[in-house]
Design a protein around this motif. Sequence first.
Motif, mmCIF file in Angstrom:
data_model
loop_
_atom_site.group_PDB
_atom_site.id
_atom_site.type_symbol
_atom_site.label_atom_id
_atom_site.label_comp_id
_atom_site.label_asym_id
_atom_site.label_seq_id
_atom_site.Cartn_x
_atom_site.Cartn_y
_atom_site.Cartn_z
ATOM 1 N N LYS A 54 31.628 -17.398 38.528
ATOM 2 C CA LYS A 54 31.067 -16.230 37.844
ATOM 3 C C LYS A 54 30.709 -16.574 36.400
ATOM 4 O O LYS A 54 29.690 -16.118 35.872
ATOM 5 C CB LYS A 54 32.069 -15.070 37.875
ATOM 6 C CG LYS A 54 32.451 -14.615 39.282
ATOM 7 C CD LYS A 54 31.250 -14.163 40.095
ATOM 8 C CE LYS A 54 31.667 -13.695 41.489
ATOM 9 N NZ LYS A 54 30.488 -13.412 42.352
ATOM 10 N N GLN A 57 27.593 -18.617 36.426
ATOM 11 C CA GLN A 57 26.425 -17.783 36.723
ATOM 12 C C GLN A 57 26.041 -16.914 35.530
ATOM 13 O O GLN A 57 24.879 -16.524 35.393
ATOM 14 C CB GLN A 57 26.691 -16.929 37.964
ATOM 15 C CG GLN A 57 26.744 -17.736 39.258
ATOM 16 C CD GLN A 57 26.893 -16.848 40.482
ATOM 17 O OE1 GLN A 57 26.119 -15.924 40.690
ATOM 18 N NE2 GLN A 57 27.899 -17.134 41.302
ATOM 19 N N PRO A 61 22.145 -18.047 35.243
ATOM 20 C CA PRO A 61 21.930 -17.104 36.356
ATOM 21 C C PRO A 61 21.057 -17.705 37.448
ATOM 22 O O PRO A 61 20.055 -18.363 37.176
ATOM 23 C CB PRO A 61 21.224 -15.926 35.676
ATOM 24 C CG PRO A 61 21.504 -16.079 34.214
ATOM 25 C CD PRO A 61 21.626 -17.534 33.965
ATOM 26 N N HIS A 62 21.461 -17.487 38.692
ATOM 27 C CA HIS A 62 20.710 -17.947 39.860
ATOM 28 C C HIS A 62 20.257 -16.742 40.678
ATOM 29 O O HIS A 62 21.060 -15.868 40.996
ATOM 30 C CB HIS A 62 21.584 -18.810 40.779
ATOM 31 C CG HIS A 62 21.868 -20.185 40.291
ATOM 32 N ND1 HIS A 62 22.579 -20.433 39.133
ATOM 33 C CD2 HIS A 62 21.550 -21.403 40.818
ATOM 34 C CE1 HIS A 62 22.691 -21.755 38.988
ATOM 35 N NE2 HIS A 62 22.077 -22.345 39.979
#
Length: 314
Positions: A54, A57, A61-62
């Motif tokens: 987390k 990400q 970010p994906h």
Amino acid sequence: MATQLPVINLMGPTASGKTALACELYARGNYELISVDSALVYQDMDIGTAKPTKEEQQLYPHHLIDIITPLEVYSAAEFVTDATALIDQIHARGKTPILVGGTMLYFKALLEGLSDHLPSADIHVRADIEQQAAEQGWESVYAELQRVDPQAAIKFKPSDKQRIIRALEVYRLTGEPITQLQAKQVKNQPYSYAFQNYALLPDRAELHARIELRLQKMWKIGFLNEVEFLMEKYDLNDNLPAARSVGYRQALDFLQKSDRSLKNKAVMEEKSLFATRQLAKRQYTWLRSLQQTHQFNVYLSIEQAQEDLRNLYG
């Protein structure tokens, strides 16, 4: 003629370092990341898929991570629809998309298109085929494929279970052989994109060592606990496509069909290692096939890729 906008495709086998490389590029420029991984789409399947944490990400970010539950099915056709929509949105924001992952079927579908005639996966039909295999043996299933689609039977080995299932699934759903439907497939979609393809293909021995280290980390940080959680929350079982992901299948067998002894745990870990190496082997084969029809830059080491891509995009 309108200028074709760039799309960076960063491919490689599992544990090759492609995600770290994509994140480095993301941090250096005006990019967005799109995951090309058939396992990362599943919510709550984190450790066994080596999903970015987390925290990671948040930093990197994906798109197309955690988009469905393990009870759902996600096809290559759905990936192409979602990915092309995202690519257009990213371009509209003035950014360049980086597609990163190891699901080569998704990359192939994006680069070449998929047949509009192929049906989506059907869990019930697949369950019927697998029940037939359990009761009558895979030889019986393969013999059926030889009857209904001799061309597919020539292409597939009797051990290619997932391909055999898909071919029979398509035949049972449409009444037509998958090879005939694939012959109608549209190739080389006229996208307004300039695909820039990069493949990270490290030495096999180095990759095997990286895979082993990754699996050792998985066991230490609680992969079996994750699978037990999935069994409880979703009633995860080996009839679901999500459960066929490498590692999960072996863990499920261990948790559901063994006495969970240390001896059987060691056997399970060895099976997981072998299955992951086999996955990497298939990914190498897919990449070499794609290289025959598409232009690629190939890197034999992460360091080589980092240096080149920094110069190109950094």
